[in-house]
Design a protein around this motif. Structure first.
Motif, PDB file in Angstrom:
ATOM      1  N   GLY A 179       0.802  -1.226   0.000  1.00 31.31           N
ATOM      2  CA  GLY A 179       0.000   0.000   0.000  1.00 31.31           C
ATOM      3  C   GLY A 179       0.829   1.267   0.000  1.00 31.31           C
ATOM      4  O   GLY A 179       0.274   2.361  -0.099  1.00 31.31           O
ATOM      5  N   SER A 180       2.154   1.138   0.084  1.00 33.91           N
ATOM      6  CA  SER A 180       2.999   2.329   0.026  1.00 33.91           C
ATOM      7  C   SER A 180       3.409   2.596  -1.427  1.00 33.91           C
ATOM      8  O   SER A 180       3.369   1.711  -2.277  1.00 33.91           O
ATOM      9  CB  SER A 180       4.238   2.164   0.910  1.00 33.91           C
ATOM     10  OG  SER A 180       5.087   1.152   0.395  1.00 33.91           O
ATOM     11  N   SER A 181       3.784   3.834  -1.679  1.00 36.57           N
ATOM     12  CA  SER A 181       4.205   4.222  -3.028  1.00 36.57           C
ATOM     13  C   SER A 181       5.680   3.915  -3.236  1.00 36.57           C
ATOM     14  O   SER A 181       6.481   4.008  -2.302  1.00 36.57           O
ATOM     15  CB  SER A 181       3.978   5.718  -3.245  1.00 36.57           C
ATOM     16  OG  SER A 181       2.599   6.003  -3.228  1.00 36.57           O
ATOM     17  N   GLN A 213      11.348   5.858 -11.481  1.00 36.62           N
ATOM     18  CA  GLN A 213       9.986   5.590 -11.039  1.00 36.62           C
ATOM     19  C   GLN A 213       8.972   6.213 -11.991  1.00 36.62           C
ATOM     20  O   GLN A 213       7.859   5.710 -12.143  1.00 36.62           O
ATOM     21  CB  GLN A 213       9.759   6.062  -9.592  1.00 36.62           C
ATOM     22  CG  GLN A 213       9.639   7.547  -9.411  1.00 36.62           C
ATOM     23  CD  GLN A 213      10.970   8.296  -9.484  1.00 36.62           C
ATOM     24  OE1 GLN A 213      12.034   7.684  -9.521  1.00 36.62           O
ATOM     25  NE2 GLN A 213      10.898   9.604  -9.499  1.00 36.62           N
ATOM     26  N   SER A 217       4.848   4.918 -14.370  1.00 39.02           N
ATOM     27  CA  SER A 217       3.543   5.567 -14.269  1.00 39.02           C
ATOM     28  C   SER A 217       2.555   5.020 -15.300  1.00 39.02           C
ATOM     29  O   SER A 217       2.852   4.932 -16.490  1.00 39.02           O
ATOM     30  CB  SER A 217       3.712   7.080 -14.467  1.00 39.02           C
ATOM     31  OG  SER A 217       2.482   7.728 -14.312  1.00 39.02           O
ATOM     32  N   ILE A 257       3.930  -3.628  -8.525  1.00 38.74           N
ATOM     33  CA  ILE A 257       3.523  -2.231  -8.392  1.00 38.74           C
ATOM     34  C   ILE A 257       2.390  -1.974  -9.373  1.00 38.74           C
ATOM     35  O   ILE A 257       2.467  -2.371 -10.541  1.00 38.74           O
ATOM     36  CB  ILE A 257       4.719  -1.293  -8.676  1.00 38.74           C
ATOM     37  CG1 ILE A 257       5.803  -1.427  -7.592  1.00 38.74           C
ATOM     38  CG2 ILE A 257       4.278   0.157  -8.706  1.00 38.74           C
ATOM     39  CD1 ILE A 257       6.783  -2.465  -7.824  1.00 38.74           C
ATOM     40  N   ASP A 258       1.330  -1.302  -8.890  1.00 40.29           N
ATOM     41  CA  ASP A 258       0.186  -1.011  -9.757  1.00 40.29           C
ATOM     42  C   ASP A 258       0.446   0.250 -10.583  1.00 40.29           C
ATOM     43  O   ASP A 258       1.467   0.926 -10.408  1.00 40.29           O
ATOM     44  CB  ASP A 258      -1.111  -0.949  -8.939  1.00 40.29           C
ATOM     45  CG  ASP A 258      -1.264   0.294  -8.088  1.00 40.29           C
ATOM     46  OD1 ASP A 258      -0.539   1.295  -8.279  1.00 40.29           O
ATOM     47  OD2 ASP A 258      -2.148   0.268  -7.204  1.00 40.29           O
ATOM     48  N   ASP A 306      -0.570   3.154 -10.368  1.00 40.02           N
ATOM     49  CA  ASP A 306      -0.443   4.376  -9.572  1.00 40.02           C
ATOM     50  C   ASP A 306       0.867   4.419  -8.793  1.00 40.02           C
ATOM     51  O   ASP A 306       1.081   5.329  -7.992  1.00 40.02           O
ATOM     52  CB  ASP A 306      -1.621   4.496  -8.595  1.00 40.02           C
ATOM     53  CG  ASP A 306      -2.946   4.640  -9.327  1.00 40.02           C
ATOM     54  OD1 ASP A 306      -2.989   5.353 -10.348  1.00 40.02           O
ATOM     55  OD2 ASP A 306      -3.933   4.020  -8.880  1.00 40.02           O
ATOM     56  N   VAL A 308       1.812   2.103  -6.569  1.00 39.32           N
ATOM     57  CA  VAL A 308       1.567   1.569  -5.232  1.00 39.32           C
ATOM     58  C   VAL A 308       1.916   0.076  -5.208  1.00 39.32           C
ATOM     59  O   VAL A 308       1.519  -0.682  -6.100  1.00 39.32           O
ATOM     60  CB  VAL A 308       0.103   1.796  -4.811  1.00 39.32           C
ATOM     61  CG1 VAL A 308      -0.193   1.153  -3.462  1.00 39.32           C
ATOM     62  CG2 VAL A 308      -0.213   3.290  -4.782  1.00 39.32           C
ATOM     63  N   GLN A 337       1.444  -3.529  -4.385  1.00 39.50           N
ATOM     64  CA  GLN A 337       0.267  -4.352  -4.113  1.00 39.50           C
ATOM     65  C   GLN A 337       0.608  -5.760  -3.626  1.00 39.50           C
ATOM     66  O   GLN A 337      -0.193  -6.381  -2.936  1.00 39.50           O
ATOM     67  CB  GLN A 337      -0.615  -4.442  -5.370  1.00 39.50           C
ATOM     68  CG  GLN A 337      -1.191  -3.116  -5.804  1.00 39.50           C
ATOM     69  CD  GLN A 337      -2.145  -2.542  -4.773  1.00 39.50           C
ATOM     70  OE1 GLN A 337      -2.819  -3.263  -4.032  1.00 39.50           O
ATOM     71  NE2 GLN A 337      -2.212  -1.226  -4.700  1.00 39.50           N
ATOM     72  N   ARG A 380      -8.514  -4.546  -8.743  1.00 33.47           N
ATOM     73  CA  ARG A 380      -8.428  -3.133  -9.129  1.00 33.47           C
ATOM     74  C   ARG A 380      -9.556  -2.765 -10.095  1.00 33.47           C
ATOM     75  O   ARG A 380     -10.142  -1.689 -10.005  1.00 33.47           O
ATOM     76  CB  ARG A 380      -7.067  -2.842  -9.761  1.00 33.47           C
ATOM     77  CG  ARG A 380      -6.888  -1.384 -10.187  1.00 33.47           C
ATOM     78  CD  ARG A 380      -5.507  -1.200 -10.813  1.00 33.47           C
ATOM     79  NE  ARG A 380      -5.362   0.095 -11.433  1.00 33.47           N
ATOM     80  CZ  ARG A 380      -4.882   1.163 -10.827  1.00 33.47           C
ATOM     81  NH1 ARG A 380      -4.501   1.098  -9.565  1.00 33.47           N
ATOM     82  NH2 ARG A 380      -4.761   2.300 -11.487  1.00 33.47           N
TER      83      ARG A 380
END
Length: 188
Positions: free
Chosen positions: A5-7, A27, A31, A126-127, A129, A131, A133, A160
């Motif tokens: 849940g963290s970025s 990073q 996106s 990583i999703d 956004d 984040v 997962q 999602r």
């Protein structure tokens, strides 16, 4: 660990990918896309090439699912190229290998072994956004399974795309899901 849940934290790494010049990945390149960061201890080792080959067999499927794959070790991008050029298993892989000799990624994801300067055997999904997962960390002698990773990514993508739905244990694409509610409490 509190990482789910963290970025994803900012990073810049040099990538090696077969048939391409070395290039930078940050990073920002993630996106809007799903991404897998597949950490392994070191190039020219034993369990690592078997895991990477297994992941390579799912690469086209993952690409079709909109997932970029990044293999990461604390070796340099030059070492990744040398390994690719000298190993039959690694030589057939099409995904990017990130050099993390400054330990930025391994530290960002909390998988650096301070005593050796190597990364743990760890996977992060990583999703779009940015984040985190999914994460999986295993001990040195236990290799990962790309079939299970692919199943988990399909479940994360389903959740999602379908708010209010969750995937139960051993869920496979097309199987029933659950809609959590008070009506289900004590009935499962």
């Amino acid at each position: 660990m509190g990482i789910i849940g963290s970025s994803i934290k900012p990073f810049k790494a040099t990538a090696f990918k077969a048939g391409e010049d070395f290039y930078e990945v940050t990073q920002e390149d993630l996106s809007g896309k799903w991404a897998v960061f597949f950490f392994y201890p070191a190039d020219f080792t034993f369990v690592c090439p078997t895991e990477l080959e297994d992941l390579g067999e799912k690469y086209d499927m993952l690409q079709n699912m909109g997932v970029d794959v990044y293999a990461v070790s604390t070796d340099t991008h030059f070492s990744h190229k040398a390994w690719h050029d000298t190993s039959d298993k690694i030589g057939k892989l099409k995904f990017a290998f990130l050099g993390d000799q400054m330990h930025t990624l391994a530290n960002n994801f909390g998988v650096l072994r301070e005593d050796s300067g190597l990364a743990d055997r760890a996977t992060f999904v990583i999703d779009p956004d940015g984040v985190i997962q999914i994460m999986e960390i295993t001990c040195e002698g236990v290799g990962r399974n790309a079939n299970e990773l692919t199943r988990k990514i399909k479940a994360a993508q389903y959740v999602r795309a379908n708010p209010g739905q969750v995937c139960p244990a051993a869920w496979e694409e097309g199987s029933e899901t659950l809609a959590p509610s008070l009506d289900l409490v004590g009935k499962i």
